[in-house]
Design a protein around this motif. Structure first.
Motif, PDB file in Angstrom:
ATOM      1  N   LYS A 105     -12.138   1.142 -72.653  1.00 49.86           N
ATOM      2  CA  LYS A 105     -10.989   0.399 -72.135  1.00 49.86           C
ATOM      3  C   LYS A 105     -10.124   1.375 -71.334  1.00 49.86           C
ATOM      4  O   LYS A 105      -9.049   1.771 -71.769  1.00 49.86           O
ATOM      5  CB  LYS A 105     -10.203  -0.247 -73.282  1.00 49.86           C
TER       6      LYS A 105
ATOM      7  N   ASN B 214      -4.275   2.082 -79.766  1.00 47.79           N
ATOM      8  CA  ASN B 214      -5.259   1.034 -80.057  1.00 47.79           C
ATOM      9  C   ASN B 214      -5.675   0.280 -78.796  1.00 47.79           C
ATOM     10  O   ASN B 214      -6.833  -0.131 -78.670  1.00 47.79           O
ATOM     11  CB  ASN B 214      -4.716   0.081 -81.120  1.00 47.79           C
ATOM     12  N   ALA B 215      -4.758   0.097 -77.864  1.00 51.43           N
ATOM     13  CA  ALA B 215      -5.100  -0.572 -76.603  1.00 51.43           C
ATOM     14  C   ALA B 215      -6.167   0.212 -75.841  1.00 51.43           C
ATOM     15  O   ALA B 215      -7.029  -0.373 -75.184  1.00 51.43           O
ATOM     16  CB  ALA B 215      -3.853  -0.745 -75.738  1.00 51.43           C
ATOM     17  N   PHE B 216      -6.102   1.540 -75.926  1.00 47.98           N
ATOM     18  CA  PHE B 216      -7.049   2.396 -75.201  1.00 47.98           C
ATOM     19  C   PHE B 216      -8.105   3.010 -76.118  1.00 47.98           C
ATOM     20  O   PHE B 216      -8.843   3.899 -75.703  1.00 47.98           O
ATOM     21  CB  PHE B 216      -6.287   3.505 -74.452  1.00 47.98           C
ATOM     22  N   LEU B 217      -8.152   2.576 -77.368  1.00 44.19           N
ATOM     23  CA  LEU B 217      -9.142   3.056 -78.349  1.00 44.19           C
ATOM     24  C   LEU B 217      -9.061   4.567 -78.541  1.00 44.19           C
ATOM     25  O   LEU B 217     -10.079   5.242 -78.699  1.00 44.19           O
ATOM     26  CB  LEU B 217     -10.567   2.654 -77.923  1.00 44.19           C
TER      27      LEU B 217
END
Lengths: 183, 183
Positions: free
Chosen positions: B142, B168-171
């Motif tokens: 991501k 978390n959005a970008f792992l």
């Protein structure tokens, strides 16, 4: 070029046989979603794993050919899972969870983190000459650029779908506008 | 140029008088953090609002001149708050919460969403000619680019601090590497 954001909270799609076990009845529509034919149902399940559980997870309709559980990475940590980032229906190596409904429960694979994607018609994808991925510029107090997959279909409402982690990281809400770069 | 990511979960900094009320004792060190002099304590509080509460929120030490509660946007929705995005210590118009400890409770402002920031020494900021904001490129499944504030201090370990929504959005996980653009 601008487009609207739709924020997807965790949710579940069910195949008919799983719906039968969990609810023993058809889905009832609570409201239409922006994508043609899709709706939020009045039905909710619990997602359960060895580590934890999340209650009140909405089932979206209509029924599909596969059962799919879409959660965020934040949810995944709570549940002790490591789901792959996937487009709908690509469920190889997806995580296994237990779904609990009012009439029964099932243990199934199909748990994924949905990829960031733009819904668009085949016609508009051609017309605007969209590649398979685009860059989206997000303004505001926590600005940035994200890469997003293009997901064309016969019928679609042009919209960027993000999960709650992406939305919250960039302080985006349902209906906010963002800008497509690269076009 | 590459740098490491440090992911900050929700946490609390306390001034001495609030520590006295909540715990009636000094903070005890659980482990050192990467930033010089900072540590994770063995003390935890509950953050409570009219809507909800979050338990087991760690207090970081040492005590500061101000009490500050750092949460994510995801936490803010759960708690029914709309905290501003701020650098540490900039608490004007921050949200009010109740903190509950084993010995007492306080209701205080100071609840913010921490800005994305890079810790760096004044010497290194000068040496590398860092502007006040930089762009960070994140690879992976991501991918994207985020804007980040530079936060120089006399002593610092070079590191990008993100909250759990951004991570978390970008792992991203603690210790992952990202790339600074614009330099």
């Amino acid at each position: 070029m601008k487009l609207k954001v739709g924020v997807s909270n965790r949710h579940v799609h069910l195949k008919q046989s799983d719906l039968d076990i969990l609810f023993g009845q058809e889905l009832t529509k609570q409201k239409d979603l922006t994508q043609p034919g899709q709706f939020a149902s009045c039905e909710f399940v619990t997602i359960k794993t060895a580590k934890s559980e999340i209650n009140n997870v909405r089932v979206l309709g209509p029924v599909r050919d596969y059962t799919q559980i879409e959660i965020s990475k934040t949810d995944a940590y709570k549940l002790g899972l490591n789901p792959p980032v996937r487009s709908s229906g690509h469920l190889e190596n997806s995580e296994v969870v237990t779904l609990i409904g009012p009439k029964g429960s099932i243990t199934t694979n199909g748990c994924i983190i949905a990829d960031r994607h733009i819904h668009i018609t085949y016609v508009d994808k051609e017309k605007y000459n969209f590649p398979d991925k685009v860059k989206i510029k997000i303004a505001g107090e926590k600005p940035g650029i994200i890469e997003v997959n293009i997901k064309p279909s016969a019928e679609a409402f042009l919209e960027l779908h993000l999960d709650t982690d992406d939305a919250n990281a960039f302080l985006l809400k349902n209906g906010d506008e963002v800008e497509i770069l690269d076009l």
